[in-house]
Design a protein around this motif. Structure first.
Motif, short mmCIF file in Angstrom:
data_model
loop_
_atom_site.label_atom_id
_atom_site.label_comp_id
_atom_site.label_asym_id
_atom_site.label_seq_id
_atom_site.Cartn_x
_atom_site.Cartn_y
_atom_site.Cartn_z
N SER A 73 2.85 -6.29 -11.55
CA SER A 73 3.68 -5.63 -10.54
C SER A 73 3.89 -4.18 -10.96
N ALA A 74 3.97 -3.29 -9.97
CA ALA A 74 4.12 -1.86 -10.27
C ALA A 74 4.93 -1.18 -9.18
N GLY A 75 5.51 -0.03 -9.53
CA GLY A 75 6.28 0.75 -8.57
C GLY A 75 7.72 0.25 -8.49
N ASP A 76 8.35 0.50 -7.33
CA ASP A 76 9.76 0.14 -7.17
C ASP A 76 10.01 -1.36 -7.35
N PHE A 99 21.07 10.82 2.36
CA PHE A 99 19.99 10.47 1.43
C PHE A 99 20.54 9.65 0.26
N VAL A 100 19.60 9.18 -0.56
CA VAL A 100 20.01 8.31 -1.67
C VAL A 100 19.75 8.93 -3.04
N CYS A 101 18.92 9.97 -3.09
CA CYS A 101 18.50 10.49 -4.39
C CYS A 101 18.55 12.01 -4.42
N PHE A 120 1.36 -6.97 -7.39
CA PHE A 120 2.43 -6.81 -6.39
C PHE A 120 2.98 -5.39 -6.49
N ALA A 121 2.79 -4.64 -5.42
CA ALA A 121 3.35 -3.28 -5.35
C ALA A 121 4.18 -3.24 -4.07
N THR A 122 5.11 -4.18 -4.00
CA THR A 122 5.79 -4.49 -2.74
C THR A 122 7.11 -3.73 -2.55
N GLY A 169 0.81 -1.22 0.00
CA GLY A 169 0.00 0.00 0.00
C GLY A 169 0.84 1.26 0.00
N GLY A 170 1.90 1.29 -0.83
CA GLY A 170 2.66 2.52 -1.07
C GLY A 170 2.02 3.28 -2.22
N PRO A 171 2.71 4.27 -2.78
CA PRO A 171 2.14 5.05 -3.89
C PRO A 171 1.66 4.19 -5.05
N ALA A 172 2.38 3.12 -5.40
CA ALA A 172 1.97 2.27 -6.53
C ALA A 172 0.67 1.54 -6.21
N GLY A 173 0.64 0.86 -5.06
CA GLY A 173 -0.54 0.10 -4.69
C GLY A 173 -1.75 0.99 -4.45
N LEU A 174 -1.49 2.16 -3.83
CA LEU A 174 -2.60 3.06 -3.51
C LEU A 174 -3.21 3.68 -4.77
N PHE A 187 1.29 11.46 3.13
CA PHE A 187 0.96 11.08 1.75
C PHE A 187 0.00 9.88 1.77
N ARG A 188 0.36 8.88 2.54
CA ARG A 188 -0.48 7.66 2.61
C ARG A 188 -1.83 7.97 3.26
N HIS A 189 -1.81 8.83 4.27
CA HIS A 189 -3.05 9.16 4.97
C HIS A 189 -4.04 9.83 4.01
N ASP A 246 -1.28 -6.48 7.16
CA ASP A 246 -0.80 -7.86 7.30
C ASP A 246 0.34 -8.05 6.29
N THR A 247 1.05 -9.16 6.40
CA THR A 247 2.15 -9.45 5.48
C THR A 247 1.84 -10.73 4.71
N VAL A 248 1.85 -10.64 3.40
CA VAL A 248 1.63 -11.84 2.58
C VAL A 248 2.93 -12.65 2.58
C1 FAD Z 1 15.17 7.76 2.14
C2 FAD Z 1 14.31 7.83 0.93
C3 FAD Z 1 13.79 9.04 0.54
C4 FAD Z 1 13.00 9.11 -0.60
N1 FAD Z 1 12.51 10.33 -0.96
C5 FAD Z 1 11.75 10.43 -2.06
C6 FAD Z 1 11.25 11.71 -2.47
O1 FAD Z 1 11.46 12.72 -1.81
N2 FAD Z 1 10.51 11.76 -3.62
C7 FAD Z 1 10.27 10.64 -4.38
O2 FAD Z 1 9.59 10.76 -5.41
N3 FAD Z 1 10.74 9.43 -4.00
C8 FAD Z 1 11.46 9.30 -2.87
N4 FAD Z 1 11.94 8.07 -2.50
C9 FAD Z 1 11.59 6.89 -3.31
C10 FAD Z 1 10.15 6.47 -2.97
O3 FAD Z 1 10.03 6.26 -1.59
C11 FAD Z 1 9.77 5.20 -3.71
O4 FAD Z 1 10.06 5.33 -5.09
C12 FAD Z 1 8.28 4.91 -3.55
O5 FAD Z 1 7.92 4.85 -2.20
C13 FAD Z 1 7.93 3.59 -4.23
O6 FAD Z 1 6.58 3.31 -4.02
P1 FAD Z 1 6.06 1.80 -4.02
O7 FAD Z 1 4.61 1.87 -3.80
O8 FAD Z 1 6.58 1.10 -5.21
O9 FAD Z 1 6.80 1.11 -2.78
P2 FAD Z 1 6.77 1.48 -1.22
O10 FAD Z 1 6.42 2.89 -0.99
O11 FAD Z 1 8.08 1.00 -0.68
O12 FAD Z 1 5.59 0.58 -0.65
C14 FAD Z 1 5.68 -0.83 -0.67
C15 FAD Z 1 4.73 -1.33 0.40
O13 FAD Z 1 4.58 -2.76 0.25
C16 FAD Z 1 4.59 -3.33 1.54
N5 FAD Z 1 4.95 -4.75 1.40
C17 FAD Z 1 6.10 -5.29 0.92
N6 FAD Z 1 6.02 -6.64 0.95
C18 FAD Z 1 4.81 -6.94 1.46
C19 FAD Z 1 4.14 -8.17 1.73
N7 FAD Z 1 4.72 -9.34 1.48
N8 FAD Z 1 2.90 -8.12 2.27
C20 FAD Z 1 2.27 -6.93 2.52
N9 FAD Z 1 2.87 -5.74 2.27
C21 FAD Z 1 4.12 -5.74 1.74
C22 FAD Z 1 5.64 -2.50 2.29
O14 FAD Z 1 5.53 -2.65 3.69
C23 FAD Z 1 5.24 -1.11 1.80
O15 FAD Z 1 4.24 -0.55 2.61
C24 FAD Z 1 12.74 7.95 -1.37
C25 FAD Z 1 13.26 6.72 -0.97
C26 FAD Z 1 14.04 6.65 0.16
C27 FAD Z 1 14.60 5.33 0.57
#
Ligand code: FAD
Length: 306
Positions: free
Chosen positions: A266-269, A131-133, A108-110, A12-17, A60-62, A79-81
């Motif tokens: 699958s989507a996102g990171d 930081f990393v980016c 999968f948006a994990t 439930g990060g940006p991709a999943g949401l 953001f998530r809220h 929960d964790t799959v």
């Molecule tokens: C320190 C840091 C700073 C950053 N700052 C920025 C920024 O300023 N701007 C920007 O654009 N990007 C930033 N990023 C990158 C950004 O955070 C990611 O690109 C973005 O969050 C990816 O979204 P996502 O939904 O793919 O993954 P995530 O946001 O990582 O969400 C993945 C979710 O999946 C859940 N999950 C994983 N496995 C399971 C499972 N088996 N069961 C249930 N849930 C699971 C995780 O707990 C998590 O909640 C930053 C990254 C880092 C590390």
């Protein structure tokens, strides 16, 4: 046994949401299973997403969840799959809390996970002054003296990038010298300082880096750090279903997020190396549209009267 939903979104990060938002508006029954451990949880502010620049990842998530709550067919569980079985139109997800959920399609948006940080003191400053980016956090550290903890070809890339924000930076290779003669020459021609001694410790005060102490007894004062983290897949579950992975741990997908397994997306990171909130949200949206099209196609065909 749980009822069969249209789509289970794992993560439930940006991709999943964003996928949940699009699918909720498309009147699909969606379950989002999220363990709520996003990679960016260490940071105070997230940047670069229009209308949300500078918010905390939690805010953001809220806001996202609040907006999605308008669409009653989307449900969330924390929960964790840990296991996935099944095939297109009937997948089963088992969670760490012992629940099972069934879905016709899976997204999968994990995300990705950082491997443990091996340098003493780095964890304390990560997300506060390390930081990393540069696109995410370079603005806040503009014109400041920085350390880039990185080596090889990646050092050249990071140095070139960071030069857009500051010209006061030192490359710290932490004892690794894995660059080519050409890469080294390119840095030397620009008089970029390079410290090759391994780092003994990063010293900081309430998360703000003060100096880096090296094993050869020297030290470097700086107010910020950029480093190249080591990443691994956020979850091993896509692999359990047979999803093909790249060497980086990322799930291989097409432009709509489809994996090599029918019905699994699958989507996102977890499926790209863009590592930006806006890119992850965009991928989630595209995957949702493609999943919805597949579901509609099936329903459309079944409406033919014989
Ligand atoms: C320190 C840091 C700073 C950053 N700052 C920025 C920024 O300023 N701007 C920007 O654009 N990007 C930033 N990023 C990158 C950004 O955070 C990611 O690109 C973005 O969050 C990816 O979204 P996502 O939904 O793919 O993954 P995530 O946001 O990582 O969400 C993945 C979710 O999946 C859940 N999950 C994983 N496995 C399971 C499972 N088996 N069961 C249930 N849930 C699971 C995780 O707990 C998590 O909640 C930053 C990254 C880092 C590390």
């Amino acid at each position: 046994m749980e009822q069969l939903v249209d789509v289970i979104i794992v993560g439930g990060g940006p991709a999943g949401l964003n996928a949940a938002l699009v699918l909720g508006r498309a009147r699909k029954k969606v379950l989002v299973i999220d363990e709520e451990l996003p990679r960016n949880r260490v940071t105070k502010e997230s940047h670069g997403f229009l209308t949300r620049d500078g918010v905390t990842p939690a805010t953001f998530r809220h806001i996202a969840r609040e907006q999605i709550s308008v669409y009653p067919s989307v449900q969330f569980v924390k929960d964790t799959v840990i296991r996935a079985t099944g095939q297109d139109r009937d997948f089963e997800m088992t969670t760490i809390q012992g629940n099972t959920y069934r879905g016709k399609k899976i997204l999968f948006a994990t995300g990705m996970k950082d491997r443990p940080l091996a340098i003493a003191g780095l964890q304390e400053v990560y997300g506060k002054s390390a930081f990393v980016c540069p696109y995410c956090d370079g603005w806040e550290l503009r014109d400041q003296p920085l350390a880039l903890i990185v080596s090889g070809g990646m050092a050249l890339h990071l140095a070139k990038t960071i030069s857009g924000w500051t010209d006061q930076f030192t490359i710290c290779t932490h004892g690794t010298e894995d660059w080519s003669e050409e890469e080294k020459e390119e840095l030397e021609q620009r008089h970029i300082s390079i410290v090759t001694s391994p780092i003994q410790q990063i010293q900081s005060d309430t998360g703000m880096v003060k100096q880096i102490v090296f094993e050869d007894g020297t030290s470097l004062s700086c107010t910020g750090i950029f480093f190249a983290p080591e990443l691994e897949a956020g979850s091993e579950v896509p692999q359990m279903l047979g999803c093909e992975l790249a060497d980086t741990g990322m799930v291989i997908v097409d432009e709509f997020g489809k994996t090599n397994i029918a019905g699994v997306y699958s989507a996102g990171d977890s499926a790209s190396r863009k590592y930006q909130v806006v890119a992850a949200a965009s991928m989630g949206s595209m995957a949702a549209i493609s999943i919805n099209s597949e579901l509609l196609e099936k329903a459309w065909k079944s409406k033919v009267m014989l």
